[in-house]
Design a protein around this motif. Structure first.
Motif, short mmCIF file in Angstrom:
data_model
loop_
_atom_site.label_atom_id
_atom_site.label_comp_id
_atom_site.label_asym_id
_atom_site.label_seq_id
_atom_site.Cartn_x
_atom_site.Cartn_y
_atom_site.Cartn_z
N SER A 67 2.35 7.01 10.72
CA SER A 67 1.45 5.86 11.24
C SER A 67 1.22 4.79 10.27
CB SER A 67 0.20 6.57 11.84
OG SER A 67 -0.51 6.92 10.52
N THR A 68 0.94 3.31 10.92
CA THR A 68 0.61 2.38 10.02
C THR A 68 -0.44 2.69 9.12
OG1 THR A 68 1.30 0.87 11.78
CG2 THR A 68 -0.18 -0.07 10.05
N LEU A 69 -1.62 3.14 9.29
CA LEU A 69 -2.64 3.66 8.44
C LEU A 69 -2.16 4.55 7.39
CD1 LEU A 69 -5.67 3.16 7.83
CD2 LEU A 69 -6.18 5.16 9.21
N ASP A 70 -1.59 5.78 7.48
CA ASP A 70 -0.93 6.53 6.45
C ASP A 70 0.03 6.13 5.87
OD1 ASP A 70 -2.63 8.48 7.75
OD2 ASP A 70 -1.04 9.75 8.48
N GLY A 71 0.91 5.26 6.51
CA GLY A 71 2.07 4.92 5.65
C GLY A 71 1.61 3.66 4.68
N CYS A 72 0.66 2.77 5.09
CA CYS A 72 -0.08 1.67 4.05
C CYS A 72 -0.58 2.21 3.15
CB CYS A 72 -0.86 0.82 4.86
SG CYS A 72 -1.54 -0.79 3.99
N ALA A 73 -1.32 3.35 3.43
CA ALA A 73 -1.90 4.06 2.05
C ALA A 73 -1.16 4.72 1.35
CB ALA A 73 -3.14 5.09 2.86
N ILE A 74 -0.09 5.36 1.80
CA ILE A 74 1.02 6.07 0.83
C ILE A 74 1.76 4.70 -0.01
CG2 ILE A 74 3.27 7.01 0.75
CD1 ILE A 74 2.12 8.74 3.21
N ALA A 75 1.85 3.74 0.64
CA ALA A 75 2.59 2.69 -0.20
C ALA A 75 1.82 2.16 -1.35
CB ALA A 75 2.92 1.65 1.10
N ARG A 76 0.40 1.88 -0.88
CA ARG A 76 -0.20 1.50 -1.73
C ARG A 76 -0.54 2.37 -3.01
NH1 ARG A 76 -4.74 -2.40 -2.42
NH2 ARG A 76 -4.41 -3.35 -0.52
N SER A 77 -0.52 3.57 -2.74
CA SER A 77 -0.85 4.52 -4.03
C SER A 77 0.40 4.91 -4.69
CB SER A 77 -1.34 5.85 -3.20
OG SER A 77 -0.20 6.35 -2.27
N VAL A 78 1.70 4.54 -3.99
CA VAL A 78 2.71 4.50 -4.86
C VAL A 78 2.64 3.54 -5.93
CG1 VAL A 78 5.19 4.18 -4.75
CG2 VAL A 78 4.29 6.00 -3.14
N ASP A 129 -0.98 -6.08 3.81
CA ASP A 129 -2.03 -5.64 2.81
C ASP A 129 -1.83 -5.33 1.46
OD1 ASP A 129 -3.61 -6.10 4.96
OD2 ASP A 129 -3.83 -3.93 5.34
N LEU A 130 -0.51 -4.92 1.03
CA LEU A 130 -0.20 -4.65 -0.30
C LEU A 130 -0.19 -5.86 -1.35
CD1 LEU A 130 2.49 -1.90 0.17
CD2 LEU A 130 -0.03 -1.61 0.01
N ILE A 131 -0.42 -6.94 -0.84
CA ILE A 131 -0.11 -8.15 -1.53
C ILE A 131 -1.37 -8.27 -2.51
CG2 ILE A 131 1.51 -9.52 -0.13
CD1 ILE A 131 -0.74 -11.34 0.66
N ASP A 132 -2.68 -7.79 -2.04
CA ASP A 132 -3.71 -7.96 -2.70
C ASP A 132 -3.54 -7.16 -3.97
OD1 ASP A 132 -5.11 -9.08 -0.57
OD2 ASP A 132 -5.88 -7.49 0.17
N LEU A 133 -2.58 -6.25 -4.26
CA LEU A 133 -2.35 -5.50 -5.61
C LEU A 133 -2.18 -6.52 -6.81
CD1 LEU A 133 -0.34 -2.47 -4.16
CD2 LEU A 133 -2.48 -2.47 -5.15
N GLU A 134 -1.67 -7.71 -6.50
CA GLU A 134 -1.21 -8.59 -7.56
C GLU A 134 -2.52 -8.86 -8.28
OE1 GLU A 134 -0.56 -13.01 -7.11
OE2 GLU A 134 1.56 -12.03 -7.26
#
Length: 870
Positions: free
Chosen positions: A705-716, A738-743
């Motif tokens: 799912s989008t929510l689970d996938g995004c959470a996994i990707a961010r934590s990776v 949403d991952l672009i905030d990691l910069e």
């Protein structure tokens, strides 16, 4: 009462009992016959007729399928190529002199991993037999043996994944494992297309294996081969050697040593990475043309082709060793005349390495020896191409190439200029090499001349113009007269046989000459075979230096081939450093650029394990993200194998391991879904990556799912970034915007995207990576390009607009994206970054260098939204 099996079939059953898991080729006259279940397999796999004859042990009709003995090699090669083991049972005595049933016994066992005959090998690539032996330390010893060339080395694996990776790396034709080994590992190996054979446990005993290897190499210990203490590797090597010797029914004297290749001495490329980067095999099996190996392998010899592959699958990790290879390649790049001359000379070389193997085995044909002599005669000319100073590796290869004057002289005196392929054909020994052979040859020739003269004499004497003097094995020489001429037959003719068309006769003079001619021909054939066998035995003493020469030829061929590719396609020499940087300017994908109808768009890369460690890459589907990431990985691999790279400039900080997670593959055979496979591959990366590794991640988390996938990707991303001062260099492509905030929260994370031109009606992918992020993937546009019905794509656009309206907040929001949209239509207003206005106000002609540098720093801060004090 049912009759029992014939004596010949009793022989058959006796042999078949010894080899129940193999197809038995049983020699009967001019055919190799197969019976029972074997006949069914042979008929099906070779598409030949299945018949029946006699009865089997149960009294049923015995299935039968046979092939002519003179054409058996082709049929056997096809069976072995499909993974079958074939046992050859030959007649081991002359049927003419045999009393009772002809004696038969097994002369050879042919398996996928032990082919040595040139007619069966089929390609120039290495054909490894791999052995796997459990070690006492819960690891595994591995051995790889190419029986056709004598190449022999050992390695090690920590777990099943390592073993499978080594199998994918070297692509063995057959793997042997102990009989008692659980099925899990053989099953894993079979899933990557390897034939697995179980072999008796005692062959994997370490002490017995060590003794066998020392006896083979003529040494008291194996310490000099770098495998001291590697009990599993020694056990695997001993088992591989024993298996090969038993199947070949030969001591295999050309196997004179082994080397140790522990993966820590090279860049680690696991099975997943080898697949995803398509180094040696296409990812979807579409042939080798799409691989990096195909792009680089323009070698001129079989030895060079095998060496090229070994360089590619095991890149180096020591800077000095890499630089030495680059020096060799660079010399050939700068000396095009010598390079072209060498490649032209090597193009005429035979496969010296495999011919040496066949000489040692004893089945080298006359044509093998002739082509070997021609190749060796060219070596002095090759050496004269290299005058003056040359790089160390080139000099080492030249010094290892012996002229082999003794071999050239011996073969030149012994073998005729146009020899037959097989020794059993006869006529391969040159006149003048052996006086006894010359005498017999003269006797046989003059005897045949006498027969011709005798035939003409008898025609004139009897008046029978159609009279013939002929020969067959049963009656020897005879006079044949047709029925209409029987009344002209002289009374002294002695009748020997009546035929449908006439009578056959003989006379004392013919019988006397027949005995002389037959004896001469039989003695001639036997003596020539004996002389040839002795010649091959003599040449066997030269096998080790021939193997050394073959290896040297292969190395020169690879250096020149890599230089040729670099010159043809504009590759540059990489700068090798022992730090965490990867800097590429105008990098290209070495395979994709060859297949595009338009010029490849090059891109830059700046990675640093302690600086810009992680690139988060967003952007449109089909924009080129995957190609870009693979190109970076291939440049690093090429640099460390000693090749120039497809870039204007490349600085490569040594990579210890390349990890990739791209694409979506189910492993349905083991009940694993796409997402489970993704997570297993991801776990391997996260558990094993170091600060020296290169990690390629494409669409992590998209399988759920989008929510689970995004959470996994961010934590990776956060895990790879970690809290240390350095981490694995990572290229992370994603559609989770949403991952672009990691910069902003992770200091070693930088956003990049691929530029597009949006006209409002159409989208053009520019294939250029630039800093910043994007919030659009253009998935609907790609669906349209793929031919999805317009009704579907129009509805998708409506749904996107509805979703965008729902997500738009009431108040103003600071822009989060810096995507380059080259808008052709004036209908859309694009907010201008303040840095653009500042840039317009600058006049470079009126600025000093320091003022220009300060302005550039100020513009960079403004573009990144940072506070900027003038």
């Amino acid at each position: 009462m049912t009759d029992g099996p014939t004596p010949a079939m009793r022989q058959y059953y006796s042999v078949k009992t010894r080899y129940p898991d193999a197809i038995l080729f049983f020699r009967m006259g001019d055919f190799y016959e197969t019976f029972g279940e074997d006949a069914g397999v042979v008929a099906r796999e070779l598409d030949i007729t299945l018949t029946a004859r006699g009865k089997d042990k149960n009294g049923d009709r015995m299935p039968l399928a046979g092939v002519p003995h003179h054409a058996a090699d082709g049929y056997i090669a096809r069976l072995v190529g499909k993974g079958y083991k074939v046992v050859i049972c030959d007649q081991i005595e002359d049927p003419k002199t045999a009393k009772g049933v002809v004696k038969r016994d097994v002369t050879r066992v042919i398996t996928p991993g032990t082919l040595i005959d040139s007619s069966m090998l089929g390609s120039a690539g290495a054909r490894y037999l791999m052995a796997v032996a459990p070690d006492r330390k819960e690891t595994y010893g591995l051995a790889f043996l190419d029986v056709s060339t004598g190449e022999f080395f050992v390695s090690a694996g920590r777990d099943y994944a390592d073993i499978v990776s080594e199998a994918v790396r070297y692509r063995p034709s057959e793997v042997i494992v102990p009989e008692s080994l659980p099925d899990a590992l053989p099953d894993r190996l079979e899933t990557v297309g390897v034939t697995v054979s179980r072999y008796r446990d005692d062959a994997f005993d370490t002490d017995a294996a060590c003794e066998r290897l020392c006896r083979q190499f003529g040494t008291a210990t194996l310490d000099g081969y770098g495998c001291a203490g590697l009990s599993g590797a020694i056990a695997a090597a001993g088992a591989a050697l024993r298996y090969a010797q038993e199947t070949q029914q030969s001591p295999l004297s050309h196997i004179t040593g082994l080397s140790t290749r522990i993966p820590t001495g090279n860049m680690v490329l696991d099975a997943i990475t080898l697949r995803n980067l398509e180094l040696t095999a296409g990812i979807r099996g579409e042939g080798d043309g799409s691989t990096l190996l195909a792009a680089l392998d323009v070698t001129e010899t079989s030895m060079g082709s095998r060496t090229m592959r070994s360089f590619l699958v095991a890149p180096l990790v020591r800077k000095a060793a890499i630089e030495a290879r680059l020096d060799a390649v660079g010399w050939f790049v700068g000396h095009s005349i010598e390079r072209q001359a060498l490649r032209a000379a090597l193009g005429e070389f035979a496969d010296i390495e495999r011919i040496a193997g066949r000489i040692a085995y004893g089945n080298a044909g006359p044509r093998d020896l002739f082509t070997l002599r021609e190749s060796l005669e060219a070596i002095p000319d090759v050496k004269t191409l290299f005058a003056g100073d040359v790089p160390a590796l080139v000099r080492e290869a030249l010094d290892a190439m012996d002229d082999h004057a003794r071999v050239v002289d011996l073969v030149g005196r012994a073998i005729v200029d146009d020899p037959p392929a097989l020794a059993k054909s006869g006529g391969m020994i040159r006149e003048g090499f052996n006086a006894n052979l010359d005498e017999l040859r003269h006797l046989a020739t003059t005897g045949k001349d006498w027969i011709v003269e005798f035939q003409q004499q008898e025609r004139e004497r009897t008046g029978i113009k159609s009279l013939k003097v002929a020969y067959n094995r049963v009656f020897g020489y005879f006079i044949e007269v047709t029925r209409p001429n029987l009344h002209l037959v002289p009374p002294e003719y002695e009748r020997r046989q009546t035929t449908a068309n006439g009578e056959r006769y003989t006379i004392p003079d013919l019988r006397e000459k027949e005995a002389m001619i037959a004896t001469a021909e039989e003695r001639l054939s036997a003596l020539e075979a004996e002389i040839y066998a002795e010649l091959v035995r003599t040449l066997a003493e030269e096998v080790p230096p021939l193997q050394a020469t073959a290896r040297a030829v292969g190395l020169l061929d690879v250096y020149a081939a890599l230089a040729e590719v670099a010159a043809r396609y504009g590759y540059s020499r990489p700068v090798i450093e022992e730090n965490g940087r990867v800097v590429i300017r105008d990098g290209r994908h070495p395979v994709v650029e060859r297949h595009l109808p338009v010029p490849f768009v090059p891109n830059d890369t700046d990675l640093d394990s302690s600086g810009d460690q992680i690139m988060i890459i967003t952007g449109a589907n089909m924009a080129g993200k995957s190609t870009y990431m693979r190109a970076v990985a291939l440049c690093c691999i090429m640099a460390q194998m000693g090749s120039f790279v497809p870039a204007r400039h490349a600085t490569v900080g040594i990579v210890d391991r390349v990890f990739t997670r791209v694409g979506a593959f189910d492993d349905l055979a083991s009940g694993q879904s796409t997402f489970m496979v993704e997570m297993l591959e991801l776990a391997n990366i996260l558990n094993n990556a170091t600060a020296q590794s290169l990690v390629i991640l494409d669409e992590i988390g998209r399988g759920t799912s989008t929510l689970d996938g995004c959470a996994i990707a961010r934590s990776v991303v956060e895990f790879l970034h970690g809290k240390a001062s350095a981490g694995p260099r990572t290229l992370f492509a994603t559609h989770f915007h949403d991952l672009i905030d990691l910069e902003g929260s992770q200091k070693r994370v930088k956003n990049f995207h691929f530029a597009v031109r949006d006209t409002g009606e159409d989208v053009v992918f520019l294939r250029k990576i630039i800093p910043g992020a994007t919030d659009r993937s253009y998935g609907v546009h790609v669906a349209h390009l793929a031919g999805v019905p317009k009704k579907v794509t129009d509805r998708a656009i409506e749904l996107l607009k509805e979703a965008s309206t729902r997500e738009t907040p009431a108040g103003p929001r600071a822009p989060r994206y810096t995507q380059m949209l080259l808008v052709d239509s004036g209908e859309r207003a694009v907010a201008e970054n303040p840095a653009v206005g500042e840039l317009r106000s600058l006049n470079p002609d009126e600025m000093t260098p320091i003022e220009a540098l300060n302005a550039l720093c100020r513009l960079r801060k403004m573009a990144n939204g940072e506070r900027c004090d003038r």
